[in-house]
Design a protein around this motif. Structure first.
Motif: not given
Length: 347
Positions: A116-118, A164-165, A168-171, A184-191
């Motif tokens: 996930v993080v790298g 957290d990412s 904050m928009g940062i990883n 790391a600015r993304f739209t997080l979608v969880g189901t």
């Protein structure tokens, strides 16, 4: 090889709250994502993939694993020691770019933190004497959509990292004494399916919006789902052409809302209305107030208005508060926020 067609977002029957929550997050990524609760087979993954398909293309640096644009975060490339454009950037030479669709990055349930993080490429460091970062899924999701199916089954630590990412928009990758950060600015979608277990309240609160979806009970709507799906399966290209107009209209509305959002104003009296909403339904902390405010402004922009009205606050509260209200042990998340508020005030 024939390109696989994606079912049009505009052709999805019902599930209006889910579609609205997804659209609002694309207009305003600072809403911190959306959690979609409900049973399987209710168009959750279809909606996410379809929405990405109709969005405008983005410009990225060719071969950049961090999805960077040419005009931002060049220092990341200098630190990466992996991207082909690195030497050109250091010399101030032109860098090749390309335009592509926004991506939907899917996170598997069994994903490790390194995935996930790298992580740090130790072999390269030993051979070449310089650090090289192996980007993870958060790098691939930058400027796109990170889709996590069955988020309630993920390891809690991995969920913490994601949230957290998203906030904050940062990883930040910290390995073997090396610290490296990238956007790391993304739209997080969880189901999730509530029958398989809930998320901890601390994690629920980190999702900006929450919607609960169920199978449609109207026979007309169920028939429409069957008819549209059958038509899509038989001739995807023809079916998608039928919805091009509606899809293009939605794209225009999203683009207009993104431009309009910074100009949206809120009368101070509505700030007190937001505070009263959160106090009346029993919300801990202040994140709910802030998310309602941002959501209401985004709704106003989506409706081509520069001023928030009371109805925007009501709609925003329905999306931002269900998972934040105080509940008794084992009590399910209550989705009708307005009824809860009304009953408590009457009581």
């Amino acid at each position: 090889m024939t390109q696989r067609m994606t079912y049009p977002f505009a052709a999805i029957v019902g599930q209006e709250k889910m579609k609205l929550a997804l659209t609002l997050n694309l207009i305003n990524p600072t809403l911190s994502g959306v959690l979609i609760r409900g049973e399987k087979g209710t168009a959750k993954s279809t909606a996410v993939r379809a929405l990405a398909e109709i969005l405008p293309e983005i410009e990225v640096v060719r071969s950049c694993p961090f999805q960077l644009s040419l005009n931002s975060e060049r220092d990341v490339c200098r630190e990466c020691a992996r991207v082909e454009c690195r030497e050109r950037i250091l010399k101030g030479e032109p860098v090749e770019t390309l335009k592509r669709k926004i991506r939907v990055i899917e996170l598997p349930v069994g994903a490790t933190e390194d995935r996930v993080v790298g992580t740090l490429d130790l072999e390269h460091a030993l051979k070449m004497g310089e650090k090289r970062i192996e980007p993870g899924l958060l790098a691939a999701a930058h400027r796109g959509i990170l889709y996590v199916d069955e988020v309630n089954l993920l390891d809690d630590h991995v969920v913490d990292v994601l949230l957290d990412s998203a906030a904050m928009g940062i990883n930040t990758i910290e390995r073997e004494g090396v610290s490296f950060s990238h956007p790391a600015r993304f739209t997080l979608v969880g189901t999730m399916n509530p029958e398989e277990g809930e998320l901890r309240p601390q994690l629920l609160d980190r999702f900006g919006l929450c919607v609960h979806i169920e199978s449609l009970q109207d026979p007309e709507q169920r028939v429409a789902i069957m008819e549209r799906r059958a038509a899509f399966d038989e001739d995807p290209e023809s079916f998608c052409r039928q919805w091009e107009g509606a899809s293009a209209q939605l794209v225009r509305e999203i683009e207009n809302a993104i431009q309009l959002y910074p100009r949206v104003t809120v009368d101070r009296s509505l700030f007190f209305e937001i505070a009263a909403y959160c106090l009346d339904v029993g919300v801990d902390g202040h994140r709910g107030d802030i998310i309602i405010l941002k959501t209401a402004k985004t709704i106003a922009a989506f409706n081509s208005r520069t001023e928030v009205i009371r109805e925007d606050i009501d709609t925003a509260a329905e999306l931002a508060l269900p998972h934040r209200m105080r509940r008794q042990p084992l009590q399910d998340i209550v989705m009708d926020v307005k009824s809860v508020r009304r009953n408590r005030n009457q009581g």
